[in-house]
Write an enzyme that holds these catalytic residues in place. Sequence first.
Site, mmCIF file in Angstrom:
data_model
loop_
_atom_site.group_PDB
_atom_site.id
_atom_site.type_symbol
_atom_site.label_atom_id
_atom_site.label_comp_id
_atom_site.label_asym_id
_atom_site.label_seq_id
_atom_site.Cartn_x
_atom_site.Cartn_y
_atom_site.Cartn_z
ATOM 1 C CD GLN A 143 -1.796 1.793 18.728
ATOM 2 O OE1 GLN A 143 -1.487 1.783 19.898
ATOM 3 N NE2 GLN A 143 -2.415 0.772 18.147
ATOM 4 C CB THR A 144 -1.429 9.318 18.333
ATOM 5 O OG1 THR A 144 -0.359 9.640 17.419
ATOM 6 C CG2 THR A 144 -0.918 9.332 19.763
ATOM 7 C CE1 TYR A 195 -3.972 2.152 0.656
ATOM 8 C CE2 TYR A 195 -2.627 3.180 2.354
ATOM 9 C CZ TYR A 195 -3.762 3.176 1.575
ATOM 10 O OH TYR A 195 -4.673 4.199 1.681
HETATM 11 P P1 NAD Z 1 -12.798 1.886 0.343
HETATM 12 O O1 NAD Z 1 -12.119 0.568 0.454
HETATM 13 O O2 NAD Z 1 -14.143 2.038 0.937
HETATM 14 O O3 NAD Z 1 -12.877 2.344 -1.186
HETATM 15 C C1 NAD Z 1 -11.989 1.937 -2.184
HETATM 16 C C2 NAD Z 1 -12.799 1.574 -3.423
HETATM 17 O O4 NAD Z 1 -11.887 1.211 -4.489
HETATM 18 C C3 NAD Z 1 -13.727 0.386 -3.197
HETATM 19 O O5 NAD Z 1 -15.014 0.684 -3.670
HETATM 20 C C4 NAD Z 1 -13.069 -0.737 -3.999
HETATM 21 O O6 NAD Z 1 -13.997 -1.719 -4.446
HETATM 22 C C5 NAD Z 1 -12.415 0.048 -5.116
HETATM 23 N N1 NAD Z 1 -11.308 -0.666 -5.757
HETATM 24 C C6 NAD Z 1 -10.268 -1.289 -5.152
HETATM 25 N N2 NAD Z 1 -9.434 -1.806 -6.070
HETATM 26 C C7 NAD Z 1 -9.954 -1.500 -7.292
HETATM 27 C C8 NAD Z 1 -9.558 -1.765 -8.628
HETATM 28 N N3 NAD Z 1 -8.450 -2.459 -8.907
HETATM 29 N N4 NAD Z 1 -10.340 -1.314 -9.638
HETATM 30 C C9 NAD Z 1 -11.483 -0.622 -9.370
HETATM 31 N N5 NAD Z 1 -11.906 -0.342 -8.128
HETATM 32 C C10 NAD Z 1 -11.147 -0.770 -7.093
HETATM 33 O O7 NAD Z 1 -11.780 2.949 0.978
HETATM 34 P P2 NAD Z 1 -11.908 4.547 1.141
HETATM 35 O O8 NAD Z 1 -11.626 4.854 2.560
HETATM 36 O O9 NAD Z 1 -13.131 5.059 0.509
HETATM 37 O O10 NAD Z 1 -10.624 5.021 0.317
HETATM 38 C C11 NAD Z 1 -10.718 5.665 -0.952
HETATM 39 C C12 NAD Z 1 -9.356 6.131 -1.385
HETATM 40 O O11 NAD Z 1 -8.834 7.057 -0.441
HETATM 41 C C13 NAD Z 1 -8.329 4.999 -1.495
HETATM 42 O O12 NAD Z 1 -7.510 5.241 -2.610
HETATM 43 C C14 NAD Z 1 -7.534 5.136 -0.215
HETATM 44 O O13 NAD Z 1 -6.219 4.657 -0.365
HETATM 45 C C15 NAD Z 1 -7.560 6.638 0.003
HETATM 46 N N6 NAD Z 1 -7.360 6.960 1.424
HETATM 47 C C16 NAD Z 1 -8.362 6.806 2.324
HETATM 48 C C17 NAD Z 1 -8.142 7.105 3.659
HETATM 49 C C18 NAD Z 1 -9.215 6.999 4.702
HETATM 50 O O14 NAD Z 1 -8.920 7.204 5.867
HETATM 51 N N7 NAD Z 1 -10.462 6.714 4.387
HETATM 52 C C19 NAD Z 1 -6.880 7.552 4.072
HETATM 53 C C20 NAD Z 1 -5.854 7.654 3.119
HETATM 54 C C21 NAD Z 1 -6.118 7.381 1.784
HETATM 55 N N1 UDP Z 2 -6.368 -0.730 15.636
HETATM 56 C C1 UDP Z 2 -6.764 -1.281 16.860
HETATM 57 N N2 UDP Z 2 -7.807 -2.156 16.858
HETATM 58 C C2 UDP Z 2 -8.490 -2.501 15.737
HETATM 59 C C3 UDP Z 2 -8.088 -1.928 14.496
HETATM 60 C C4 UDP Z 2 -7.016 -1.059 14.499
HETATM 61 O O1 UDP Z 2 -6.180 -0.989 17.908
HETATM 62 O O2 UDP Z 2 -9.439 -3.292 15.842
HETATM 63 C C5 UDP Z 2 -5.247 0.234 15.629
HETATM 64 C C6 UDP Z 2 -4.159 -0.065 14.606
HETATM 65 O O3 UDP Z 2 -3.189 -0.936 15.157
HETATM 66 C C7 UDP Z 2 -3.610 1.311 14.317
HETATM 67 C C8 UDP Z 2 -4.810 2.228 14.499
HETATM 68 O O4 UDP Z 2 -5.770 1.482 15.252
HETATM 69 O O5 UDP Z 2 -2.639 1.664 15.268
HETATM 70 C C9 UDP Z 2 -5.427 2.669 13.167
HETATM 71 O O6 UDP Z 2 -5.639 1.492 12.409
HETATM 72 P P1 UDP Z 2 -6.410 1.515 11.015
HETATM 73 O O7 UDP Z 2 -6.378 0.115 10.509
HETATM 74 O O8 UDP Z 2 -7.721 2.170 11.163
HETATM 75 O O9 UDP Z 2 -5.561 2.472 10.071
HETATM 76 P P2 UDP Z 2 -4.016 2.835 9.875
HETATM 77 O O10 UDP Z 2 -3.917 4.248 10.277
HETATM 78 O O11 UDP Z 2 -3.153 1.950 10.727
HETATM 79 O O12 UDP Z 2 -3.791 2.602 8.422
#
Ligand code: NAD
Ligand code: UDP
Length: 329
Positions: free
Chosen positions: A217-218, A153
């Site tokens: 962790q935060t 990732y």
């Molecule tokens: P999510 O898993 O709900 O959404 C991701 C979507 O992408 C899903 O609908 C999945 O089916 C689709 N997908 C995955 N692989 C695919 C592929 N090969 N082709 C077509 N579709 C595909 O997650 P989200 O939280 O909505 O995240 C959306 C985007 O934001 C992602 O790129 C994620 O990395 C990024 N992001 C999210 C967070 C967060 O905290 N939510 C933080 C950092 C980055």
């Molecule tokens: N985490 C936890 N319990 C859970 C899921 C996650 O304590 O059931 C912790 C995880 O180890 C991390 C933080 O919560 O330190 C955030 O995890 P998440 O998977 O939401 O996202 P990350 O920021 O690690 O990608």
Amino acid sequence: MPTRRDYNTTQRILVTGGAGFLGSHLIDRLLARGDEVICVDNLFTGTKRNITHLLQHPRFEFMRHDVIFPLYLEVDRIWNLACPASPVHYQDDPVQTTKTSVHGAINMLGLAKRVRARIFQASTSEVYGDPSVHPQTEGYWGNVNPIGPRSCYDEGKRCAETLFFDYHRQHGLDIRVARIFNTYGPRMHPSDGRVVSNFIVQALRGEDITLFGEGTQTRSFCYCDDLIEGFLRLMDHEPADGATFTGPLNLGNPVEFTIRELAEAVIDLTGAGSRLVHRPLPADDPKQRRPDITAAQQALGWEPRIQLREGLQQTIAYFDALLKEGKSA
Ligand code: NAD
Ligand code: UDP
Ligand code: UDP
């Protein structure tokens, strides 16, 4: 001489990952402002439930497609969100995760280049890895393990950023890169595996709440509506001096909590009798994370407005209704 714009003034928008948590909220906002939206998703972690309310919308179209493969469409703007975001799911098939980030970026950038569309990349705070600079600014290059379980990732997203900036420099592409910090809210999947949905679902079911490690962790949690507002401002931003604007820009909530504090807030707000139980800390789990959002504040006048407890209440209400409907599978 009439142009296509005279014929149809609606913006044609492609959202990859549009059936996911963030993608579906973004599409709601785009349709509300009059855009025409094509949602591309392979439904790996997304679900049709997130877009059921849109299927009859005259300006909405769903296409089941994997972004690893080329896609030929005519659009004005591209939002590239396709990628599993939860560690549980992106580690399930790590090779597919890297392919999604890297091949997906190449295909969407190739598409953007052909049709000269502005293109947005959903990058992540994971590009900073387990950060030694705190809070994280955009200038920090990160501390990422290239060969660990999170690398598919983290490195996939880092490579996607590289591709975005190379297409920008080499082909003059109009790019916008957001580095998203932990965001939560309604439409996360109950089995998503990320911490907020895990804790809420565990509390509502009266199960133990699983703290990984000591819970010291935060993370800094942003409510989805705040984030989507930041997305739109970043994508629409036209600097007054006509300068090029690309990002990367941190988008997230700068208020930091320990994971234990999050668990306690969820127990408090749900009134659950759940116990906190400890589970092993996953490898390479970042110890601290908080965005420095000065750049977004200055460029976009953006900052989150929704406090954690308020956002948790909305999210708890969503999961409560979902679990009562029995649609938790
Ligand atoms: P999510 O898993 O709900 O959404 C991701 C979507 O992408 C899903 O609908 C999945 O089916 C689709 N997908 C995955 N692989 C695919 C592929 N090969 N082709 C077509 N579709 C595909 O997650 P989200 O939280 O909505 O995240 C959306 C985007 O934001 C992602 O790129 C994620 O990395 C990024 N992001 C999210 C967070 C967060 O905290 N939510 C933080 C950092 C980055
Ligand atoms: N985490 C936890 N319990 C859970 C899921 C996650 O304590 O059931 C912790 C995880 O180890 C991390 C933080 O919560 O330190 C955030 O995890 P998440 O998977 O939401 O996202 P990350 O920021 O690690 O990608
Ligand atoms: N591509 C796509 N849709 C398009 C144009 C290109 O999916 O409308 C894909 C195409 O498969 C190619 C990739 O995007 O592999 C990169 O395109 P680019 O034009 O940058 O490179 P090239 O075609 O020269 O490999």
